[in-house]
Write a protein that holds these residues in place. Structure first.
Motif, PDB file in Angstrom:
ATOM      1  N   ASN A 151      -2.762   1.432   9.910  1.00 43.10           N
ATOM      2  CA  ASN A 151      -2.881  -0.029   9.869  1.00 43.10           C
ATOM      3  C   ASN A 151      -2.192  -0.714  11.034  1.00 43.10           C
ATOM      4  N   GLN A 182       0.555  -8.451  14.476  1.00 48.12           N
ATOM      5  CA  GLN A 182       0.461  -9.790  13.902  1.00 48.12           C
ATOM      6  C   GLN A 182       1.788 -10.529  14.010  1.00 48.12           C
ATOM      7  N   GLU A 183       2.882  -9.803  13.842  1.00 47.81           N
ATOM      8  CA  GLU A 183       4.195 -10.449  13.979  1.00 47.81           C
ATOM      9  C   GLU A 183       4.350 -10.973  15.400  1.00 47.81           C
ATOM     10  N   GLN A 234       3.379  -2.003   9.716  1.00 49.96           N
ATOM     11  CA  GLN A 234       1.916  -1.905   9.692  1.00 49.96           C
ATOM     12  C   GLN A 234       1.251  -3.114  10.348  1.00 49.96           C
ATOM     13  N   ARG A 235       2.056  -4.095  10.766  1.00 44.18           N
ATOM     14  CA  ARG A 235       1.485  -5.330  11.310  1.00 44.18           C
ATOM     15  C   ARG A 235       2.331  -5.892  12.450  1.00 44.18           C
ATOM     16  N   ASN A 279      -5.422 -11.087   6.158  1.00 41.95           N
ATOM     17  CA  ASN A 279      -5.562  -9.628   6.120  1.00 41.95           C
ATOM     18  C   ASN A 279      -6.612  -9.184   5.106  1.00 41.95           C
ATOM     19  N   ALA A 292      -2.948 -15.504  12.190  1.00 36.37           N
ATOM     20  CA  ALA A 292      -1.510 -15.338  12.409  1.00 36.37           C
ATOM     21  C   ALA A 292      -1.009 -16.421  13.353  1.00 36.37           C
ATOM     22  N   ARG A 302       4.173 -16.557   4.370  1.00 33.68           N
ATOM     23  CA  ARG A 302       3.302 -15.471   4.798  1.00 33.68           C
ATOM     24  C   ARG A 302       2.017 -15.377   3.971  1.00 33.68           C
ATOM     25  N   ASP A 345       0.826  -1.208   0.000  1.00 35.71           N
ATOM     26  CA  ASP A 345       0.000   0.000   0.000  1.00 35.71           C
ATOM     27  C   ASP A 345       0.858   1.255   0.000  1.00 35.71           C
ATOM     28  N   GLN A 356      -1.089 -15.341   5.987  1.00 31.43           N
ATOM     29  CA  GLN A 356      -1.283 -14.081   6.712  1.00 31.43           C
ATOM     30  C   GLN A 356      -1.869 -13.016   5.780  1.00 31.43           C
ATOM     31  N   GLN A 359      -4.102  -1.685  -0.181  1.00 30.30           N
ATOM     32  CA  GLN A 359      -4.427  -3.040   0.256  1.00 30.30           C
ATOM     33  C   GLN A 359      -5.760  -3.519  -0.309  1.00 30.30           C
ATOM     34  N   ASP A 408       6.081  -4.326   7.351  1.00 23.52           N
ATOM     35  CA  ASP A 408       5.882  -5.013   8.635  1.00 23.52           C
ATOM     36  C   ASP A 408       5.523  -4.056   9.766  1.00 23.52           C
TER      37      ASP A 408
END
Lengths: 438, 468
Positions: free
Chosen positions: B169, B369-370, B365-366, A340, A397, A333, A296, A336, A308, B363
């Protein structure tokens, strides 16, 4: 296993079925078919001779003789994931040049490169991604001296010595900013090179030998050798898919316009960050996309419109959308990214995908684009017995497979990482160094 | 006195200009500071504030969040909690019985979650911004193996669209921008509030200490060895580092030493005023770095990347060093070959400090989640780390390792009101920030398109103001 595939003989890799393939039934599954439908509770999958013979809600009283019965206990059960576009099996450590067969800066060849000759089935990346539930993949070299990346292969990630299901399954070219760089400095040059190459290939249809121009090059760089021209013959005749890496809306239009000049081209778009801006045109052309899922940022001037919501908007316009693994840190990934896309359905103003469609974008859709429609990435009669049991929602996740079957054969999920994990479960060197713990 | 070189004279005038902008007039500074020496020109004295933060909290309204599950960032969880912000600060955090004033905005968070603002300890936003063209490649002064004299803030482009994506995000409210890792000593980092701003000074986190970036391992020896100069080996890395520290110690001990920007930074580290953020992958190398730090008299705040930290969790705990790590990056270079998903869980098991970092514009932005991925890997081995603790990996722990934990990083009375309201469990892939407050000001609201910041670069471009 692979003997069951009906692929054009020229490209089929015929191998014997491993002795380990056993008939099995998985019951009591939260079953995902991979075809875009919603999960089915209390589902059953039946594998016979390495293939799916039934997947769905069993009718009461249905019987089946089998070797193994696995009660999933309500766990998620899915087809194996299908990763595209990847470089799996072509490098051990990408930054360690001698292990890296993805690019070849010094070669005069480009389109003629054939990844299938060098896939290493014991690569740790294949082992790691098998443990992540990826059972099949498209893998390819990348452009390194011309716009032509070479010919990619469709591979399986099982433990036998034959990773290649289909060699030379597609040719890939870069016609965006990167392609301009490879062609000597501009997109304009890249388009001339492409047309020159296709013309030479056209002239060679039905024959072999030396093309009209034996070589296109400049200084020490060869953009197209006669062998590359020959390698493009199946592209111009439409027998081999042409994957085109492209991001910008204008560049996408230029690629779609190729169909007018070369009607037989079997096009697939890769990357496609600005695809949402031309979604209706892509849909009308019937060209599938392997799209960046979550990019994005205007990382380049060809991705100014990156969002996105790209995949969701294209899907809504009727475009066949698979998620691109090559833009990710690593292909595992993919789950994941799909998760999303589901998350985006709850964000005001955003476009995402419902759960079943998001899962299909990393299973049946990439399989279809790869010429494996009905065979991979889906659980339905006639499909390969690629079945994955998960420890949780496969798009959440951190979820991982507990069991992976490829072609009906249960796979070993250990690899370098799991062995390190087991060694360092506790740090106790009171008796002996960790090196003795194996 | 020797005559100044042209370059230094230029530098001095640049400093003088800044002094003009921040502390009155350059003339005043010069006349007061150098009246005795009889010098006509002088820069602001070492240690005086330069490039000072001009950030002021944006206006907010007294706001109460009710009914949500609250993770306080320091390992606590409150069901059906209350978080009250006023005047840019957290004024109350507690259970449903917490008293609420009558005249405030109430946001019903039923079914939603509240966390402190997410903090990324390792980012290059602004100094490797989007678009990533050569003209924007400002993250690494890779012209000498040690460049402690450079400051990342002088490279930060505040218009990088990556900042707003990280907020919308990822719920990122504060972040540390580090120089790259081509150098043994890459220069000073800068800690920023993640607010849109015309200047980097307008983002600088008030009261945050500086850090200095160091890098061990492959990068420095590859970059400089490749140019036929030292270091070309890991032993060369250490030799250059140790020589540089020895000379910094001499400088720090010499009250008459002529000003030297690089040595000022190193002296700041020796004094404990500047923290060390050390890029380092391998366990054996981290152990050597810890010994070098002991030898020279400084502390490492955090090892960054640290893919092999799990092999020495005990050593890292004993030394009080955080590991700022990814969940799943591995195998892209030799020193990342042994990366495993269980890294964070093994460190947590040993009682060592865990931070999840991004080093990546996507990453960041997340990070939530990580962190969730790393948590799940532990649970599979029976290492059960609570959700509240995992949230600490991306809030209070990075704040600690950046030296801002007294100010932010947890929901505690008196701290900055850096708060995220999530539309679901923040450790689920299906959740996104719904609202983000920085110092009590609502800087992002998913429900209102006009609260989505658009950087200068994006104006008039396709998709301007889009959800992105």
């Amino acid at each position: 296993m692979k003997r069951l595939l009906l692929i054009a003989a020229s490209a089929a890799a015929i191998t014997a079925t491993p002795a380990m393939a056993q008939d099995m039934v998985v019951t009591n599954a939260r079953l995902v078919l991979g075809d875009g439908s919603a999960p089915i509770d209390g589902g059953t999958v039946i594998i016979d001779d390495g293939k799916v013979v039934f997947a769905g809600k069993p009718t009461p009283g249905q019987t089946f003789s089998t070797d193994i019965v696995i009660d999933a206990g309500g766990a998620w059960v899915t087809p194996g994931l299908f990763a595209t576009v990847t470089t799996l099996g072509l490098a051990d450590v990408t930054a360690v040049e001698e292990t890296n067969d993805i690019t070849a800066r010094g070669t005069p060849f480009s389109a003629a490169l054939d990844a299938s000759k060098s896939i290493n089935p014991t690569s740790q990346h294949i082992l790691v991604h098998r443990a992540a539930g990826i059972t099949r993949a498209a893998t390819t070299t990348l452009p390194s001296g011309s716009i032509f990346a070479g010919q990619g292969a469709i591979i399986d990630l099982d433990a036998d010595a034959q990773p290649v299901m289909q060699a030379r399954a597609f040719q890939m070219i870069d016609l965006g900013e990167g392609g301009g760089r490879q062609a000597g400095g501009s997109r304009v040059a890249a388009h001339v090179l492409l047309r020159a190459a296709l013309r030479e290939a056209q002239a060679l249809v039905g024959k072999t030998g030396i093309p009209e121009t034996t070589e296109i090059g400049k200084d020490d760089d060869v953009y197209l050798s006669r062998f590359d021209a020959e390698a493009l013959v199946p592209v111009v005749t439409g027998r081999q898919k042409l994957y085109v890496a492209v991001e910008r809306a204008a560049d996408i239009r230029a690629v779609l316009a190729l169909k007018a000049e070369y009607p037989k081209l079997d096009l697939v778009l890769v990357g496609v960050s600005e695809g949402w801006l031309v979604a209706n045109e892509i849909a009308a052309a019937g060209v599938p996309v392997i799209a960046n899922g979550l990019n994005d940022l205007p990382e380049t001037f060809e991705q100014l419109g990156a969002t996105q919501s790209n995949a969701g908007r294209m899907a809504k316009a009727g475009v066949k959308v698979a998620i691109n693994a090559s833009s990710l840190q690593n292909p595992r990934r993919l789950q994941q990214v799909a998760g999303n896309l589901v998350a985006l359905t709850r964000v005001p103003g955003a476009a995402g995908m419902e759960w079943g469609k998001a899962f299909a974008a990393i299973s049946s859709v990439p399989a279809e684009i790869s010429g494996m429609g009905g065979k991979a990435g889906v659980l339905k009669p006639g499909a390969l017995g690629d079945v994955v049991l998960w420890d949780g929602d496969p798009l959440e996740a951190g979820s991982v497979p507990t069991k992976v079957f490829i072609g009906g054969v249960e796979q070993d999920l250990t690899n370098h990482q799991t062995r390190l994990r087991d060694r360092y479960r506790e740090l106790d060197e009171s008796a002996r160094p960790e090196a003795y713990d194996w | 006195m020797r005559a100044r070189t042209g370059a230094l004279a230029t530098l001095a005038s640049a400093f003088a200009l800044t002094a003009c902008a921040t502390t009155g007039t350059a003339g005043e500074t010069a006349s007061t500071s150098d009246a005795k020496s009889g010098k006509t020109f002088a820069a602001t004295k070492a240690g005086e504030p330069v490039f000072a933060s001009t950030y002021k909290p944006y206006p907010g309204v007294p706001t109460v969040l009710t009914g949500a599950t609250v993770y306080d960032g320091k390992g606590g969880k409150i069901e059906n909690g209350v978080v009250f912000m006023r005047d840019g600060k957290i004024t109350a955090v507690g259970g449903p019985e917490t008293p609420i004033p009558a005249d405030v905005t109430v946001i019903d968070g039923t079914g939603k979650f509240v966390t402190p603002g997410i903090i990324d300890i390792h980012s290059h936003l602004g100094d490797y911004p989007s678009p990533g063209v050569e003209a924007h490649s400002d993250g690494n002064e890779a012209t000498s193996p040690t460049t402690p004299e450079v400051w990342a803030e002088h490279s930060v482009w505040p218009q990088d669209p990556g900042f707003t994506r990280a907020m919308a995000n990822g719920g990122i409210t504060a972040l540390q921008i580090l120089p790259g890792s081509a150098n043994l000593m890459g220069g000073r980092s800068v800690t920023l509030k993640n607010v849109p701003s015309r200047t980097v000074q307008g983002m600088k986190f008030p009261g945050a200490p500086y850090s200095m970036k160091m890098a061990c391992g492959e990068n420095p020896k590859r970059v400089y060895g490749g140019r036929g100069r030292m270091p070309s080996t890991r032993m060369g890395n250490f030799a250059v580092n140790r020589e540089t520290w020895l000379s910094a110690i001499d400088y720090a001990n010499d009250p008459k030493a002529k000003r030297d920007l690089g040595k000022e930074t190193l002296a700041g580290v020796l004094k404990g005023e500047i923290l060390i953020q050390n890029h380092c992958y391998r366990a054996d190398e981290m152990a050597l770095v810890l010994d070098m730090a002991k030898e020279m008299g400084y502390k490492v705040a955090a090892f960054h990347h640290a893919v092999e930290a799990y092999k020495i969790g005990d050593l890292l705990r004993e030394n009080g060093v955080c590991s700022a790590i990814w969940a799943d990056w591995y195998g892209f270079k030799m020193e990342s070959y042994d990366g495993i998903m269980e890294n964070a869980a093994f460190l947590q098991r040993e009682g060592a400090c865990v931070v999840i970092h991004s080093d990546d514009a996507n990453d960041i932005q997340r990070l939530n989640q990580e962190a969730a991925k790393a948590q799940a890997a532990g649970l599979r081995l029976g290492i059960d780390i609570s959700d509240a603790t995992v949230i600490q990996w991306i809030t209070l722990n990075p704040a600690k390792a950046m030296g801002i934990d007294k100010l932010t990083g947890s929901l505690e009375t008196g701290k900055m009101a850096d708060v995220v309201l999530w539309n679901g469990d923040p450790l689920s892939v299906y959740s996104r920030p719904e609202k983000v407050w920085i110092d009590g000001a609502l800087m992002f609201d998913a429900m209102n398109p006009k609260t989505r910041p658009v950087s200068d670069f994006e104006l008039g471009q396709p998709g301007e103001g889009d959800v992105k």
